[in-house]
Design a protein around this motif. Structure first.
Motif, PDB file in Angstrom:
ATOM      1  N   GLU A 270      -8.261 -19.115  22.476  1.00 42.98           N
ATOM      2  CA  GLU A 270      -7.402 -20.293  22.424  1.00 42.98           C
ATOM      3  C   GLU A 270      -7.501 -21.174  23.649  1.00 42.98           C
ATOM      4  N   ILE A 271      -7.863 -20.558  24.735  1.00 40.65           N
ATOM      5  CA  ILE A 271      -7.994 -21.224  26.013  1.00 40.65           C
ATOM      6  C   ILE A 271      -8.773 -22.534  25.898  1.00 40.65           C
ATOM      7  N   VAL A 272      -9.759 -22.560  24.981  1.00 37.74           N
ATOM      8  CA  VAL A 272     -10.591 -23.745  24.891  1.00 37.74           C
ATOM      9  C   VAL A 272      -9.844 -24.937  24.309  1.00 37.74           C
ATOM     10  N   LEU A 273      -8.671 -24.675  23.735  1.00 41.68           N
ATOM     11  CA  LEU A 273      -7.888 -25.774  23.173  1.00 41.68           C
ATOM     12  C   LEU A 273      -7.052 -26.474  24.227  1.00 41.68           C
TER      13      LEU A 273
ATOM     14  N   GLY B 174      -7.580 -28.362  26.731  1.00 41.71           N
ATOM     15  CA  GLY B 174      -7.913 -29.673  27.265  1.00 41.71           C
ATOM     16  C   GLY B 174      -7.985 -29.702  28.772  1.00 41.71           C
ATOM     17  N   LEU B 175      -7.127 -30.514  29.344  1.00 40.07           N
ATOM     18  CA  LEU B 175      -7.185 -30.746  30.783  1.00 40.07           C
ATOM     19  C   LEU B 175      -7.003 -29.501  31.625  1.00 40.07           C
ATOM     20  N   ASN B 176      -6.185 -28.564  31.124  1.00 32.65           N
ATOM     21  CA  ASN B 176      -5.906 -27.364  31.913  1.00 32.65           C
ATOM     22  C   ASN B 176      -7.013 -26.327  31.829  1.00 32.65           C
ATOM     23  N   ARG B 177      -7.996 -26.625  31.029  1.00 29.55           N
ATOM     24  CA  ARG B 177      -8.996 -25.631  30.697  1.00 29.55           C
ATOM     25  C   ARG B 177      -9.610 -24.942  31.920  1.00 29.55           C
ATOM     26  N   LYS B 178      -9.930 -25.747  32.941  1.00 28.85           N
ATOM     27  CA  LYS B 178     -10.552 -25.183  34.130  1.00 28.85           C
ATOM     28  C   LYS B 178      -9.640 -24.122  34.767  1.00 28.85           C
ATOM     29  N   GLN B 179      -8.352 -24.469  34.856  1.00 25.70           N
ATOM     30  CA  GLN B 179      -7.395 -23.525  35.449  1.00 25.70           C
ATOM     31  C   GLN B 179      -7.328 -22.228  34.649  1.00 25.70           C
ATOM     32  N   PHE B 180      -7.297 -22.381  33.321  1.00 22.06           N
ATOM     33  CA  PHE B 180      -7.246 -21.201  32.464  1.00 22.06           C
ATOM     34  C   PHE B 180      -8.485 -20.345  32.669  1.00 22.06           C
ATOM     35  N   GLU B 181      -9.626 -20.992  32.752  1.00 23.61           N
ATOM     36  CA  GLU B 181     -10.872 -20.245  32.939  1.00 23.61           C
ATOM     37  C   GLU B 181     -10.866 -19.502  34.277  1.00 23.61           C
ATOM     38  N   MET B 182     -10.368 -20.180  35.303  1.00 25.05           N
ATOM     39  CA  MET B 182     -10.326 -19.542  36.627  1.00 25.05           C
ATOM     40  C   MET B 182      -9.402 -18.329  36.594  1.00 25.05           C
ATOM     41  N   LYS B 183      -8.270 -18.480  35.919  1.00 26.02           N
ATOM     42  CA  LYS B 183      -7.311 -17.381  35.815  1.00 26.02           C
ATOM     43  C   LYS B 183      -7.974 -16.182  35.134  1.00 26.02           C
ATOM     44  N   LEU B 184      -8.635 -16.474  34.013  1.00 21.60           N
ATOM     45  CA  LEU B 184      -9.279 -15.400  33.255  1.00 21.60           C
ATOM     46  C   LEU B 184     -10.374 -14.737  34.087  1.00 21.60           C
ATOM     47  N   MET B 185     -11.122 -15.553  34.793  1.00 18.48           N
ATOM     48  CA  MET B 185     -12.216 -15.021  35.593  1.00 18.48           C
ATOM     49  C   MET B 185     -11.656 -14.094  36.678  1.00 18.48           C
TER      50      MET B 185
ATOM     51  N   CYS C  88     -18.549 -18.716  34.351  1.00 22.98           N
ATOM     52  CA  CYS C  88     -18.091 -19.261  33.083  1.00 22.98           C
ATOM     53  C   CYS C  88     -18.826 -20.565  32.781  1.00 22.98           C
ATOM     54  N   ILE C  89     -19.522 -20.606  31.649  1.00 19.69           N
ATOM     55  CA  ILE C  89     -20.181 -21.843  31.206  1.00 19.69           C
ATOM     56  C   ILE C  89     -19.936 -22.007  29.713  1.00 19.69           C
ATOM     57  N   GLN C  90     -19.585 -23.183  29.310  1.00 17.45           N
ATOM     58  CA  GLN C  90     -19.445 -23.507  27.882  1.00 17.45           C
ATOM     59  C   GLN C  90     -18.587 -22.501  27.125  1.00 17.45           C
ATOM     60  N   SER C  91     -17.355 -22.313  27.592  1.00 20.18           N
ATOM     61  CA  SER C  91     -16.406 -21.431  26.901  1.00 20.18           C
ATOM     62  C   SER C  91     -16.869 -19.985  26.764  1.00 20.18           C
ATOM     63  N   THR C  92     -17.770 -19.594  27.625  1.00 17.65           N
ATOM     64  CA  THR C  92     -18.195 -18.197  27.627  1.00 17.65           C
ATOM     65  C   THR C  92     -18.187 -17.673  29.050  1.00 17.65           C
ATOM     66  N   LEU C  93     -17.628 -16.477  29.182  1.00 16.32           N
ATOM     67  CA  LEU C  93     -17.633 -15.845  30.491  1.00 16.32           C
ATOM     68  C   LEU C  93     -18.753 -14.804  30.516  1.00 16.32           C
ATOM     69  N   TYR C  94     -19.611 -14.904  31.506  1.00 12.18           N
ATOM     70  CA  TYR C  94     -20.743 -13.987  31.625  1.00 12.18           C
ATOM     71  C   TYR C  94     -20.423 -12.939  32.676  1.00 12.18           C
ATOM     72  N   VAL C  95     -20.691 -11.685  32.352  1.00 13.86           N
ATOM     73  CA  VAL C  95     -20.545 -10.614  33.334  1.00 13.86           C
ATOM     74  C   VAL C  95     -21.915  -9.970  33.524  1.00 13.86           C
TER      75      VAL C  95
END
Ligand code: ATP
Ligand code: MG
Length: 390
Positions: A11-14, A16-27, A44-51
């Protein structure tokens, strides 16, 4: 061969503007949870987190298991990276999934091309890789409608990736991306489930337990700490805040009419929890209440219970049947601990004939004999914080 994890964001990808923050949190959450499995790189690139593991001996099985419980992830694939070249993809598929393919009853290749500069379309990639594999494994038929094994090929920014079927992630939003709440954690079946459900919405949880020693035993407290520990798999690091509740309960028992015991006690829990929320910059309380389950869970009783506080009380189980709650408790792994037989502080002081349709006025009158503020202050001053989980 070095494989890696591709974690698709939900859902994170929905956002919008906060997306970067959400991605950082998840990372941050993923990095922290995977630290104990060895060194790895997360990006994280294109809504995918790589490990990507960064050392031999990185415990990939452990990491794969741990990420299944991290909120904010929709699906998990264990993949191998290769050059963005059609024959490199075929080789990667053979090396990485050859064993599984030779055992499969049928297969198909499914491709995605998010790097639009790559010269083949996704259909062309599937046809080419599928054709080559079919030649190499002639005994395994292609079945595009109902394959036993689906081989995925993804052409992305940095590389191409080959993997088998993805497994579902925990869903929800990354813990900490949506604020904090105080969750009232008893030793019962319900409150671990309500805690889990609110954490799933991205809320960072501060669990609070009201402890009435010696009316409830040390074992009852251990049980709550164990439940807290089990929840860290989903909620991340936590400390259970244990509130000394004995003096308040004794005061209530001594000075108030028995039919109001539970309600007055619950009003104290709310006041104390709200103070703890203020101390932790939390903006809601969470409880496992459920309409009609016990005497204190009528609409009137809940109104009385919540009257002394200003914060919202999130009650995610409100409309569920017990059976539905038990199903979740089993799935998240708290049920077996919840049914251990130690008393909680509510059961020890339960009135024989509790008031189910109380009015606020009668409760407030009954409470007047108590030094409410002083008792709350005393309880908050006596809290103990106990780290649980990893
Ligand atoms: P649970 O299964 O969570 O114990 P319950 O069905 O027994 O819930 P109640 O006893 O009415 O219901 O409690 C309602 C909610 O109040 C609980 O779900 C929990 O959130 C909170 N609560 C009750 N007792 C305690 C306690 N000792 N410490 C912390 N929270 C409590
Ligand atoms: Mg209970």
């Amino acid at each position: 061969m070095e494989d890696m994890l591709l974690l698709k964001l939900g859902e994170i990808v929905l956002k919008g503007l906060n997306r970067k923050q959400f991605e950082m949190k998840l990372m941050g959450n993923v990095t922290r949870r995977l630290r104990r499995f060895g060194k790895c790189k997360c990006y994280c690139i294109q809504s995918t987190l790589y490990v990507e593991p960064q050392e031999d001996g990185f415990d990939m099985d452990g990491a794969m298991e741990a990420v299944r419980y991290i909120f904010g992830i929709a699906s998990i694939s264990r993949a191998i990276a290769c050059e963005k070249d059609k024959d490199a993809m075929v080789e990667a598929a053979k090396n990485y999934l050859g064993d599984a393919l030779s055992r499969a009853a049928s297969f198909k290749v499914e491709s995605r091309r998010s790097d639009k500069r790559f010269p083949m379309t996704s259909i062309e990639i599937s046809q080419y890789v599928g054709g080559e594999l079919s030649e190499a494994y002639p005994q395994v038929p292609v079945d595009v409608h109902n394959p036993d094994l689906t081989i995925h090929v993804e052409v992305r920014d940095l590389a191409a990736y080959v993997h088998g079927p993805a497994i579902p992630g925990a869903g929800g939003l990354p813990v900490g991306s949506n604020g904090r709440a105080i969750s009232l954690l008893s030793g019962g079946i319900d409150s671990p489930v309500s805690t889990y459900m609110i954490a799933k919405r991205g809320i960072s949880i501060y669990p609070v337990h009201f402890f009435s020693f010696p009316y409830t035993s040390e074992l009852a407290k251990q049980k709550v700490l164990e439940l807290g520990g089990l929840l860290t798999k989903y909620c991340g690091r936590m400390s259970v805040i244990v509130v000394p509740f004995t003096h308040i309960q004794e005061e209530i028992r001594e000075k108030c009419p028995e039919e109001y015991f539970t309600l007055i006690m619950r009003r104290f829990m709310m006041r104390i929890a709200q103070q703890l929320a203020d101390m932790h910059d939390a903006h809601a309380l969470v409880t496992g209440e459920n309409l009609g389950q016990v005497a204190s869970q009528t609409m009137e009783a809940m109104a009385v219970t919540q009257a002394p506080i200003r914060l919202p009380v999130l009650q995610p189980l409100m409309g569920m049947d017990k059976e539905e709650i038990v199903t979740i408790a089993r799935r998240i792994g708290t049920f077996e601990t919840s049914i251990l037989p130690y008393e909680d502080c509510c059961t020890v002081f339960t009135p024989r004939h509790p008031k189910t349709r109380p009015t606020l006025q009668e409760i407030e009158e009954a409470e007047q004999v108590l030094e409410v503020d002083a008792l709350v202050t005393e309880a908050v001053a006596g809290i103990e914080r106990i780290k649980v989980g990893e």
